[in-house]
Write an enzyme that holds these catalytic residues in place. Structure first.
Site, PDB file in Angstrom:
ATOM      1  N   HIS A 135      85.228  35.436 108.252  1.00 22.44           N
ATOM      2  CA  HIS A 135      85.869  35.503 109.413  1.00 22.44           C
ATOM      3  C   HIS A 135      84.606  36.357 111.343  1.00 22.44           C
ATOM      4  CE1 HIS A 135      88.607  33.794 108.006  1.00 22.44           C
ATOM      5  NE2 HIS A 135      89.111  34.153 106.055  1.00 22.44           N
ATOM      6  N   CYS A 186      71.319  18.909 117.585  1.00 21.63           N
ATOM      7  CA  CYS A 186      72.578  19.524 117.734  1.00 21.63           C
ATOM      8  C   CYS A 186      72.653  19.571 116.324  1.00 21.63           C
ATOM      9  CB  CYS A 186      73.753  17.994 117.833  1.00 21.63           C
ATOM     10  SG  CYS A 186      73.230  16.443 116.664  1.00 21.63           S
TER      11      CYS A 186
END
Lengths: 90, 546
Positions: free
Chosen positions: B186, B482
């Site tokens: 996080h 990508c």
């Protein structure tokens, strides 16, 4: 005691969002509902900690039970919830 | 202590300033506590849990990022759990003090979650956060140990809870350094979202003392000590100048000597395009959103409308549509695929077409129809192409529907090694570095402890990218990248130097990548690419390229 056995339909199992939706719905019922996996110990369906600790994944068979005059209504609505993919309703 | 600490750079940017340490959970230890009457203790403990629950839901409301909000809402919900309250009440009846009763109840439920295993066990850490907040509340201590020294600082902590991370104020927290954590923690995700430079898994961070001046490089993952006031001020000035430059950066991607490298976006639907598109098109249009949460495959009309919306939003630009990337690793109920023991190595991506070719055919029909309706020329690529035969079959299906530009994602080493032969069948390639890393270094993408092996700077991974780029150069066909690697401003010049012709990333990453390319000539990029390929590991590759 009335019971309903149902297979968890949510893709992520009874975890995260589906678990929260189920527990909140169980807490709203007029009667205490319990949930268990197989012959395991039934735990209160209104507890997120108890429901998570069941470790019920997609495809796990769970059994709901309840007592009292509202038992059948409560069990029907909660069983219907578990049989739906709760990850799908955004 | 003078020297440089190294960790994982998870949020790029430079910052310098005085260290301010966050107290760890040991601030809440102490005791033994002598219990008053069970009724008094129960009241204290239950109130503390309620306070923890309320504080978490208040933070959830403040959280701008949806992931953070979901985590905090879940924590608030757990803190209010009736069973947790029951355990606490049982503990005080047995003579425990409120503080011990909270700690013991949280520990008991934590164990139950760990025993449930898998992603249920991942919630166990929530109980640590809840315990800390409830104990702090019961002792009338601040629930968060985030420091507030009254001036901007570099936050150093053992680890940050989701609640701490959400409460970070980017105006005073110059950078974040944690001893623990990984690239998908996080802390990493939220620091990136807020543009706060961050280094996680930084060994030795606990040795840093309050007030020490440090320079943090969130791209290289370095924390340098032994700097003076003047140097720190200089770094902050340059960082501010850079932020201003990035805010106003526009235009196509090119090196200092004008060699073009297209800057493209990764999107999941037209909604991701926003109002201002500061890129040259879309390099990866993921189409999974149409297929998720479905009992049956989406109808042709629904698909046409979704693709057309993206084509119409970018009429003059390249839009690369990737066909459905699902399978047993990302199960979709309507596909009816059996469970597998090793889904990452199973029926996924283009392989799904072996079992359900009609799903791919309908999608190709829909893309072709949407392109005709919008009057554009679509680029279409398939995920998880492994062999030349698969590429040829996909190309035939697409071309028979009038789709002229057909390509493949290169995510499997086998495909990279046969890039030249793939390009004999196809018009372009796009290297998906996240999956290519996992298959090259044989590490699950979610594996936190082996994160170093998933580093896009692993020379073996760069070697496979080079293989694809060389094949593209020889064939005169575009080869893009990508995936996370394309968004790394330090890696962008290396990829350009390898011969990659486009980089596709989230809109947020475009300015820093544009700036990094503009700072180097093509010759310098090529030199950096050679050095990175020659390196023995990611750290050395970064140093050579920098």
């Amino acid at each position: 005691m009335p019971e309903r056995t149902v297979v968890i339909a949510s893709r992520t199992g009874l975890h995260a969002r589906p678990a929260k939706i189920f527990v909140e719905a169980a807490a709203r019922q007029g009667t205490p509902v319990r949930i268990r996996v197989g012959d395991g110990k039934p735990v209160p369906a209104n507890s997120i900690l108890a429901v998570l600790a069941l470790g019920a994944v997609h495809g796990t068979e769970v059994t709901l039970d309840a007592d009292g005059p509202d038992a059948d209504t409560a069990l029907d609505s909660l069983a219907e919830l578990l049989a739906r993919d709760l990850d799908a309703d955004e | 202590m003078i020297g440089t600490l190294r960790g994982l750079g998870v949020s790029p940017g430079l910052a310098a300033g005085p260290v301010c340490r966050m107290e760890d959970a040991s601030r809440l230890s102490g005791g033994p506590w002598t219990a008053a009457s069970p009724a008094v203790e129960a009241d204290t403990a239950v109130r503390a849990l309620l306070a923890a629950s309320l504080s978490l839901s208040a933070l959830a409301e403040k959280a701008a990022e949806p992931e953070a909000r979901a985590i905090l809402e879940a924590q608030s919900f757990i803190a209010a759990d009736p069973l947790l309250q029951e355990s606490v009440e049982e503990n005080v009846r047995n003579g425990m003090h409120a503080l011990d009763a909270i700690t013991a109840a949280c520990a008991r439920h934590r164990e139950a979650l760990v025993a449930a295993g898998g992603y249920f066990a991942e919630r166990a850490a929530d109980l640590d956060d809840i315990r800390n907040r409830a104990v702090a509340a019961a002792r009338n201590l601040p629930m968060s140990a985030l420091p507030d020294p009254g001036h901007p600082f570099v936050l150093v902590a053992e680890d940050l809870s989701p609640a701490d991370t959400v409460a970070l104020d980017p105006a005073t927290v110059l950078a974040v350094v944690t001893e623990k954590g990984g690239p998908t923690s996080h802390t990493a995700i939220l620091a990136r979202a807020r543009g706060v430079p961050a280094v996680v898994a930084c060994r030795g961070a606990r040795e840093l003392r309050d007030g020490t001046l440090v320079a943090v490089d969130g791209a290289l993952g370095e924390v340098r000590t032994g700097i003076g006031e003047e140097e720190a001020a200089g770094i902050m000035r340059r960082a501010a100048e850079k932020r201003d430059r990035l805010r106003t950066s526009t235009g196509p991607g090119r090196t200092a000597d004008g060699h073009p490298v297209k800057l493209l976006l990764n999107i999941g639907s037209a909604a991701d395009l926003g109002t201002e598109v500061a890129a040259e098109g879309v390099g990866l249009f993921r189409t999974e959103f149409l297929f998720l949460d479905r009992r049956t495959a989406p109808e042709m009309d629904e698909q046409v409308a979704a693709y057309e919306a993206v084509f119409r939003a970018l009429p003059g630009d390249r839009v690369v549509v990737r066909t459905l990337d699902a399978g047993t690793d990302k199960p979709l109920p309507f596909l009816g695929l059996p469970e597998e023991t090793n889904p990452a190595l199973g029926v996924r991506g283009l392989r799904v077409a072996r079992a359900r070719p009609e799903v791919l055919d309908t999608q190709l029909d829909a893309i072709a129809a949407a392109a005709r309706a919008a009057g554009v020329r679509p680029w279409v690529m398939a995920p998880m192409v492994t062999t030349v035969a698969e590429a040829a079959d996909f190309a035939r299906r697409a071309r028979s529907r009038g789709i002229a530009d057909v390509g493949a994602m290169v995510e499997v080493p086998a495909a990279a090694l046969r890039a030249s032969r793939l390009l004999a069948e196809l018009d372009f390639l796009s290297v998906g570095t996240n999956d290519l890393s996992q298959y090259t270094c044989a590490v699950d993408r979610q594996h936190g402890e082996l994160a170093d092996l998933l580093d896009p700077w692993q020379p073996a991974l760069l070697r496979l990218v080079a293989e694809c780029a060389d094949a593209g150069r020889r064939a005169g066909k575009p080869v893009g990248v990508c995936g996370e690697a394309a968004a790394d401003p330090l890696l962008a010049p290396v990829l350009a130097g390898l011969g990659v012709t486009s980089l596709s990333m989230s809109a947020l990453s475009v300015p820093a990548v544009r700036e990094a390319l503009a700072a180097r000539t093509m010759a310098e990029c090529e030199h950096a690419a050679r050095s990175a390929l020659e390196a023995d590991g990611p750290a050395e590759a970064r140093r050579h390229a920098g």
